[in-house]
Motif scaffolding. Structure first.
Motif, short mmCIF file in Angstrom:
data_model
loop_
_atom_site.label_atom_id
_atom_site.label_comp_id
_atom_site.label_asym_id
_atom_site.label_seq_id
_atom_site.Cartn_x
_atom_site.Cartn_y
_atom_site.Cartn_z
N GLY A 258 0.83 -1.20 0.00
CA GLY A 258 0.00 0.00 0.00
C GLY A 258 0.86 1.24 0.00
O GLY A 258 2.09 1.17 0.17
N ARG A 259 0.17 2.38 -0.19
CA ARG A 259 0.88 3.66 -0.22
C ARG A 259 0.50 4.44 1.04
O ARG A 259 -0.67 4.49 1.42
CB ARG A 259 0.46 4.45 -1.47
N PRO A 273 -4.79 -0.89 -2.54
CA PRO A 273 -5.69 -1.20 -3.66
C PRO A 273 -6.21 -2.64 -3.58
O PRO A 273 -7.33 -2.92 -3.99
CB PRO A 273 -4.80 -1.01 -4.89
N GLN A 274 -5.42 -3.55 -3.02
CA GLN A 274 -5.85 -4.94 -2.98
C GLN A 274 -7.05 -5.13 -2.05
O GLN A 274 -7.85 -6.02 -2.26
CB GLN A 274 -4.70 -5.83 -2.50
N PHE A 275 -7.13 -4.29 -1.00
CA PHE A 275 -8.28 -4.35 -0.09
C PHE A 275 -9.40 -3.45 -0.57
O PHE A 275 -10.52 -3.52 -0.08
CB PHE A 275 -7.87 -3.92 1.32
N GLY A 276 -9.08 -2.56 -1.49
CA GLY A 276 -10.07 -1.59 -1.96
C GLY A 276 -10.43 -0.58 -0.90
O GLY A 276 -11.54 -0.05 -0.88
N ILE A 292 5.88 3.43 -0.61
CA ILE A 292 5.18 2.14 -0.71
C ILE A 292 5.64 1.25 0.44
O ILE A 292 6.84 1.06 0.64
CB ILE A 292 5.50 1.45 -2.06
N VAL A 293 4.68 0.76 1.22
CA VAL A 293 5.01 -0.10 2.37
C VAL A 293 4.16 -1.37 2.27
O VAL A 293 3.29 -1.49 1.42
CB VAL A 293 4.72 0.60 3.71
N SER A 294 4.45 -2.32 3.17
CA SER A 294 3.63 -3.54 3.25
C SER A 294 2.90 -3.58 4.58
O SER A 294 3.47 -3.22 5.61
CB SER A 294 4.51 -4.78 3.11
N THR A 338 -12.25 -7.02 -4.63
CA THR A 338 -11.11 -6.74 -5.50
C THR A 338 -10.45 -8.01 -6.02
O THR A 338 -9.55 -7.97 -6.84
CB THR A 338 -10.05 -5.95 -4.73
N GLY A 339 -10.89 -9.16 -5.51
CA GLY A 339 -10.27 -10.42 -5.93
C GLY A 339 -9.19 -10.89 -4.96
O GLY A 339 -8.72 -12.02 -5.05
#
Lengths: 376, 326
Positions: A258-259, A273-276, A292-294, A338-339
């Motif tokens: 994520g950002r 974005p992956q979690f929306g 950008i971090v995790s 988001t898949g």
């Protein structure tokens, strides 16, 4: 009696100063660097676990401590003495080998007494000490057996007795429980800790099994590609991993990129974005805004419910696409709009629970303190 | 023909006994597949042994109970068709009592055992370090060293022994070397001495010592030596308390492989030894060809065979006892 002597010896030394010190230890095999610039302090009486996958250099590190491999650069100090150049047969260190390496042509008693005879201990004293240590590992009466007449667990205990009987300053254990089945392993884990408490010997354990490291270790060093990534207590390593690798290697984890969109001293928000959605984290992060971090969230820290929970820090919705019932807990795979697939673990508290089933639409929520942000 | 039978009986017996022992050492953990193929694979060598070992052996055994007579072959038949349709079985034990009564034969036996025993010991002392070295090096060097051990077999055994006559002769290179470095001032007698016999024996049988030793040392788990070092044991002591006991089987096999053929050796003492080198192989030869006394020659062979079989059985007994004790 013997045990008391050992305790006194241990107590007479000062506690606090590092007992084992590795200073910039590097080992190269040709072009391959197995251990890279490892520096490490281990205190007296500690159980230190070196944890890592195969080929991470943990065994090479252990073999350097035992004296079987000479470091390319760096030094090893044990109890303040530089032992880097000392051959293995003169080091105050004993090792328990992964294969146990029991002498097949000797009885249990001869195996255990072998190290004592090298030191010129008299026959009578050796017999007493062997009997003491075999009693400690609960193998009294096995003196006359040969290794091939023993079960795996018994061999493991003979190996342990053999490595402890010389009262080493430092005991090295290479995958000590690797060859045991699950039940015996759990049992032996606690026994090892118990023996360590009685004798006060400093343990360094090499293992690839994170559960073993968590139960045995007072501290854990996670290794990867010859380097130690993180050192800390089992809780530190699990709750506050310092990198994606450590978070992923220890236990199960949901890792998303994520950002960093909102960076306050008391909290941060990360756009994933992956979690929306943006993820709220209730502690500060040492990373510049917009980087950008995790985000790492453990599966057991996520709640799951049919209705949208109110007042939760983080909420996302999704559909259950997989369930694994493990008895004590159940593992759920929840696919978001988001898949992305999120792993959730819930304890099975009630026997007649109306269980969630596949295809159920659910809400996932987690507290602001649940997520850990890692930058590398 | 019978001398061939004697030679083959001596040789193949030694080989089959050693075959057993080698099988224990080399291929202990490879169970064979069941089936017809298995019977065939075992059957053919057994048939071979029965034809070319058992039958000649029985002939030799028969002759050993016979008497000399002027005929061809120069022995009395054992089964005689006498009058009244009676078949007589004439067994003479005199050959055996004659052998044990004559100090020459007893001396020949004891000297053979002494020479073979010392040769075996020398081969062991020389062969163990060599086998150890080969087993501990890796890669190409190991293959080269291995090849060097086997290389002599590319030349005939007889030629190699003849070569030693040249090497040990009065004007040979060894005498020249000794004079060069000033150990001696004039050539010394090396040929036709016991020294030459020992040189020939050890040289010829060394590979048979090295190969089983290599097999035993090579399969040793090196972690055991690390464990010994870890427990405070210096390398030399670790060798004697760990490596040596664990390679005992290879030592047994190698010693048998050298000792058994060395006891009955004929060629080496005949070519390199002196007239006073008394060995049983030569005595058998003399009885057979010089005296034309086939029965005594056969009886000597049978005694030698019994002696060696007894020794092998004894060793096996000892080993089995050790195993069951553990």
């Amino acid at each position: 009696m013997t045990l008391e002597v050992t305790r006194q010896q241990t107590d007479s030394h000062s506690v606090g100063s590092p007992y084992v010190r590795l200073d910039g230890l590097t080992k190269k095999f040709g072009d391959f660097t197995a251990v890279k610039e490892v520096s490490l302090d281990i205190a007296r009486g500690e159980i230190f676990c070196l944890l890592g996958g195969s080929g991470c250099g943990k065994t090479t590190l252990l073999r350097m401590l035992a004296g079987f491999e000479a470091p390319t650069t760096g030094s090893i100090f044990i109890d303040g003495v530089d032992v880097t150049q000392v051959p293995p047969y003169e080091r105050p260190v004993n090792m328990m080998f992964q294969s146990y390496a029991l002498f097949p042509h000797m009885t249990v008693a001869q195996n255990v007494a072998f190290g004592l005879y090298q030191d010129g201990v008299s026959k009578d004293e050796a017999r007493d000490r062997v009997a003491d240590i075999l009693g400690l590992v609960r193998l009294g009466g096995y003196e006359k057996r040969k290794p091939h007449q023993l079960s795996g667990g018994e061999r493991q205990r003979v190996a342990l007795a053999r490595s402890l009987v010389k009262r080493p300053k430092l005991l090295l254990l290479d995958e000590p429980l690797g060859a045991l089945d699950k039940k015996l392993r759990e049992h032996t884990q606690f026994e090892l800790v118990n023996i360590q408490n009685i004798l006060g010997v400093t343990f360094i354990i090499v293992t690839h099994d994170q559960e073993e490291a968590m139960t045995l270790g007072t501290r854990i060093g996670v290794m990867r590609a010859g380097e130690i990534l993180q050192i800390g207590s089992p809780t530190d390593i699990y709750e506050f991993p310092n990198s994606r690798y450590v978070a992923d290697f220890i236990g199960s984890v949901n890792l998303v990129e994520g950002r960093l969109v909102e960076d306050e001293p008391g909290h941060v928000r990360i756009d994933c974005p992956q979690f929306g959605c943006t993820v709220f984290v209730d502690h500060g992060v040492s990373a510049p805004a917009d980087s950008i971090v995790s985000v790492a969230i453990r599966p057991e820290k996520i709640q799951i419910s049919r209705e949208c929970p109110e007042g939760a820090d983080n909420v996302v919705s999704g559909t259950i696409t997989g369930i694994a019932y493990l008895g004590d807990v159940s593992r759920y795979l929840v696919t978001l709009a988001t898949g992305a697939v999120v792993r959730v673990t819930l304890p099975n508290i009630f026997r007649h629970e109306t269980r969630l089933t596949i295809e159920d639409a659910v809400w996932l929520s987690w507290h602001g303190s649940a997520a850990v942000v890692v930058t590398r | 023909m019978v001398v061939m039978a004697w030679l083959s009986c001596r040789g193949s017996d030694a080989m089959s006994v050693i075959g057993l022992r080698l099988r224990q050492v080399l291929v202990r953990q490879s169970p064979m597949r069941q089936g017809v193929g298995r019977k065939l694979v075992i059957g053919i060598p057994y048939l071979w042994l029965a034809l070319f070992f058992l039958v000649p052996f029985l002939i030799v055994l028969k002759i050993s109970f016979s008497n000399v007579q002027l005929s061809m072959p120069p022995v009395e038949p054992i089964l005689v068709f006498a009058a009244n349709q009676v078949v007589q079985l004439r067994i003479h034990l005199a050959n055996f009592s004659f052998i044990f009564g004559d100090s020459l034969y007893v001396a020949a036996f004891s000297n053979s055992i002494k020479v073979a025993g010392i040769s075996t010991l020398l081969a062991l002392l020389l062969g163990y370090p060599m086998a150890y070295g080969i087993a501990r090096v890796r890669g190409t060097l190991r293959n080269i060293l291995f090849l060097l051990v086997v290389l002599p077999f590319f030349t005939s055994f007889l030629l190699r022994v003849y070569a030693w006559i040249g090497l040990l002769g009065r004007n040979g290179p060894l005498n020249a070397l000794l004079m060069q470095i000033g150990v001696i001032h004039e050539p010394i007698q090396l040929l036709q001495t016991d020294f030459a016999v020992y040189i020939g024996m050890v040289y010829s049988y060394l590979p048979f010592m090295i190969l089983p030793l290599y097999a035993a040392i090579e399969k040793q788990d090196l972690t055991l030596l690390e464990a010994a070092a870890d427990l405070g044991c210096r390398p030399v002591r670790a060798f004697f308390s760990v490596t040596l006991p664990l390679t005992k089987e290879g030592i047994f096999a190698g010693c048998l492989l050298v000792f058994i053929p060395a006891v009955g050796e004929y060629v080496i003492p005949a070519l390199l030894g002196g007239p006073d080198t008394l060995m049983i192989g030569r005595v058998v030869w003399d009885e057979f060809f010089a005296n034309r006394d086939w029965p005594v020659a056969s009886a000597l062979s049978i005694i030698l065979l019994a002696l060696l079989s007894g020794l092998v059985l004894l060793l096996q007994r000892v080993q089995a006892a050790e195993k069951s004790a553990s």
